[in-house]
Design a protein around this motif. Structure first.
Motif, PDB file in Angstrom:
ATOM      1  N   ARG A   4       1.011  -1.345  -0.041  1.00 11.30           N
ATOM      2  CA  ARG A   4       0.192   0.116   0.007  1.00 11.30           C
ATOM      3  C   ARG A   4       0.655   1.813  -0.155  1.00 11.30           C
ATOM      4  N   GLU A  14       1.478   2.969  -2.814  1.00 11.85           N
ATOM      5  CA  GLU A  14       0.698   3.511  -4.467  1.00 11.85           C
ATOM      6  C   GLU A  14       0.832   4.828  -3.961  1.00 11.85           C
ATOM      7  N   ARG A  15       0.546   5.352  -3.189  1.00 12.87           N
ATOM      8  CA  ARG A  15       0.327   6.874  -3.270  1.00 12.87           C
ATOM      9  C   ARG A  15       1.304   7.461  -3.048  1.00 12.87           C
TER      10      ARG A  15
END
Lengths: 397, 306
Positions: free
Chosen positions: B123, B125-126
């Motif tokens: 997690r 990606e941001r």
């Protein structure tokens, strides 16, 4: 509270061995090196520059002149038929050429217009040394001429049994020997200006400054475990070392381009002399730059593999650089150092780089002219890289 | 998948070996919890598996082949997520992943796909464009894990992967480790947090002083542990109570609470019956076995290790 904090500061200082070395050892070593290197600036050495003599005159005045020059500058090197090549290549700093009519013309009341005494200097001879030799040459020749004229006048007076006149010299007899003397540098296509001398020195110095940068990054990678991770991914040691060497080769290349550009274009805009690259052998320049870069990167890799912490790399990198520069003729020109220091300079990789650069930029050397410094630098780089690989593997295990 | 047989290792100039006769196994789809106090030999063991140290004595086998041979042929079958943030702080998340993917010989479409998958798995990606040095502790741990997963290793070593992270990140990382094992990889997980090992490990190895002290499933390890009772009682003088409980095992009194380590031939029911017979009224009673931490401390003892 203040005392406790002061105590803490002292304890921290005392326990930082490398910091202490930088604080105390470095200036001490620097004082020793610089004092030794600059020893003869305030009492100039008469034996600093290697020279030879081409004496085509068998007269007494030529011998007298050479005896006086020898007294001031030490014995000349053995003269060879190829002295011009030796001067052009910097092996001889200068050659004194005494023409066959030197003694006769020097003693003549009205000498001819021909040059009877010539000093032919190597292209890279520093300007002040060149000027000092020129002035000394004129001074000695003038003195010899004055004595010869005086002796001739006395002889004439004795033969005519008349007292020597005083206060009314023959105005038509020139006392100065200046018109008989010629000094020149062997042409190399460029003028030996301060820029022409300084750019190579500081370029070599700057290129070696990749040592601190590369070593610090290397240690950061090692400490954070990134190198271990790369190793566990099966990345060979040679790939890791090349991955560091190649970017810094490019950086050294950029440094060289920038420094040369500053010399060529910026210096004239600031009112200084321009660096001249006219007529230089570009292949030789590239060879020297590549060899300097490899030596600097090799040293950086070896240092990075030997030290354990950032502090060690931060202290050792600049210390090694500055000492190499001080010894190697970058900070103090080699020719003004005493003989012992000049011998020591020959062990500094920066001196090899500097000699190579001066050979290209001042003496117009081609590839063969820079082979020796390039070979020394490459050999140094090879030894350093071997040390780096050995210690890198030892550290890893 | 991994079989370590009688592994011993002594560092040059060391007074005693760091590992002595260590044997253990790790299977695909399993999480092996590796416990040990500082200096127990965990790092030496991990250094062997990551290829930094060569085997001096014993054998390390991957599917029956010597580790050195496997590493030579396919070094990325085994991955290590070290305790340190083993990436480049000055690079962004994506740049780090690209760098280590290339180092792991991933290329073309597979490289691109694995980077996307690992970013999604962790997690991150941001945060692809954020420099690693600016990430929080939890995000750094996730990046460390993502890099280790890039080459799809069959055996992954996670060395204290939750140190210094908040409870949310910790829970996320533990779930992620379970997912890695569920996908078929063998996982070796070292931690000082016993609750983590209890929560995720299929097998536990307790290492100390370079030797394996215990090796088994959690049930196997705790089954061997002794039973404890804690109780508070009214209506019985302290002296009588002490004499009574002493017949059932080792007794300790803390305030009004009695702590009894039951002897092997005694049961809680017998103890409670004896208390009632003496006229005591139970205020509360607890019964249980050692947890992992108690077992660990009992095996490794209390003295500080460094």
């Amino acid at each position: 509270m203040l005392l406790a904090l002061i105590k803490k500061e002292f304890l921290a200082l005392i326990r930082d061995v490398h910091g202490l070395a930088a604080l105390f050892l470095m200036p001490a070593i620097f004082i020793i090196i610089m004092s030794l290197a600059l020893k003869d600036v305030y009492s100039p050495s008469t034996k600093a520059l290697p020279y030879a003599v081409e004496n085509r005159d068998s007269g007494q005045l030529a011998d007298n002149f050479l005896a006086e020059w020898k007294k001031r500058h030490g014995s000349p090197q053995a003269n060879s038929a190829s002295w011009k090549d030796e001067v052009r290549g910097g092996k001889l700093s200068y050659v004194l050429v005494i023409e066959k009519d030197f003694s006769r013309e020097l003693a003549a009341a009205h000498p001819g217009s021909g040059k009877q005494l010539r000093l032919i200097a190597e292209p890279g001879l520093e300007s002040s040394a060149f000027a000092a030799n020129n002035a000394e040459l004129i001074m000695i020749a003038n003195e010899l001429r004055a004595r010869a004229l005086l002796a001739a006048a006395r002889m004439s007076q004795r033969s005519s049994q008349r007292p020597l006149r005083s206060g009314a010299p023959d105005e038509s007899v020139p006392v100065s020997a200046l018109a008989m003397i010629d000094t020149e540098r062997l042409s190399a296509g460029s003028r030996p200006t301060a820029v022409q001398q300084n750019v190579p020195a500081w370029l070599v110095f700057g290129m070696f400054f990749v040592v601190a940068s590369l070593a610090n990054l290397f240690i950061q990678e090692r400490q954070c475990g990134a190198l271990t991770r790369l190793a566990s991914l099966g990345v060979p040691t040679s790939v890791m070392i090349w991955s560091k060497a190649l970017p810094y080769l490019a950086i050294n290349g950029l440094q060289a381009a920038l420094m040369l550009a500053v010399g060529v274009w910026l210096m004239p805009l600031l009112g200084g002399d321009a660096l001249s690259l006219a007529g230089i052998h570009w292949g030789a320049l590239m060879l020297v730059l590549l060899a300097v870069s490899m030596a600097a990167i090799g040293l950086a890799l070896a240092l990075a593999s030997l030290v354990r912490t950032h502090a060690q790399a931060s202290a050792l990198g600049p210390i090694v650089n500055i000492l190499m520069a001080a010894i190697g003729g970058v900070m103090v020109p080699k020719f003004i150092m005493p003989e012992v220091m000049q011998r020591l300079a020959e062990f500094s990789p920066m001196n090899w780089g500097l000699e190579g650069m001066l050979a290209v930029l001042l003496r117009g050397s081609d590839m063969t002219g820079v082979l020796i410094p390039a070979a020394k630098l490459t050999g140094f780089a090879t030894i350093m890289i071997i040390i780096a690989v050995v210690f890198f593997r030892r550290r890893a295990s | 998948m991994l079989e370590i047989r009688d592994l011993s290792y002594c560092y040059p100039d060391a007074e005693k070996p760091s590992l002595t006769g260590v044997s253990l196994n790790a299977g695909r789809g399993q999480i092996l919890g590796l416990l040990g106090p500082n200096g127990a030999g965990k790092t030496t063991l991990i250094s062997h598996l990551s290829g930094i140290l060569q085997v001096q004595h014993g054998a390390i086998l991957i599917d029956g082949s010597p580790l050195a041979v496997v590493r030579r042929k396919a070094p990325t079958r085994i991955a290590v997520a070290p305790q340190e943030y083993a990436f480049y702080p000055m690079l962004t998340v994506k740049e780090n992943l690209e760098c280590f993917a290339a180092a792991g010989r991933l290329g073309g479409e597979r490289k691109r796909r694995r980077i996307v998958e690992c970013l999604a798995f962790s997690r991150l990606e941001r945060f692809v464009k954020i420099r690693a040095e600016r990430l929080s502790g939890g995000l750094k741990r996730r990046l460390n894990l993502a890099i280790a997963l890039l080459p799809e290793p069959e055996l992954i070593l996670l060395d204290e992967p939750t140190v210094g992270v908040d409870p949310q990140s910790r829970a996320f990382l533990l779930d992620a480790v379970k997912m890695i094992a569920n996908s078929g990889a063998a996982v070796i997980y070292t931690s000082h947090y016993m609750d983590e090992i209890e929560a995720i490990a299929d097998r536990v190895v307790i290492l100390d002083d370079g030797k394996v002290l215990r090796d088994g499933t959690l049930d196997e390890l705790l089954r061997d542990g002794v039973a404890h009772m804690r109780l508070a009682v009214e209506g019985v003088p302290v002296g009588e109570m002490n004499a009574l409980l002493g017949r059932f095992g080792k007794v300790e009194s803390v305030g009004e609470e009695w702590r009894v380590t039951l002897a092997h031939d005694r049961t809680p029911a017998e103890l409670l019956a004896a208390v009632e017979k003496l006229g005591g009224r139970l205020k509360y009673v607890e019964f249980g076995r050692n947890n992992l931490e108690q077992l660990f401390m009992a095996l490794t003892h209390r003295p500080l290790r460094d």
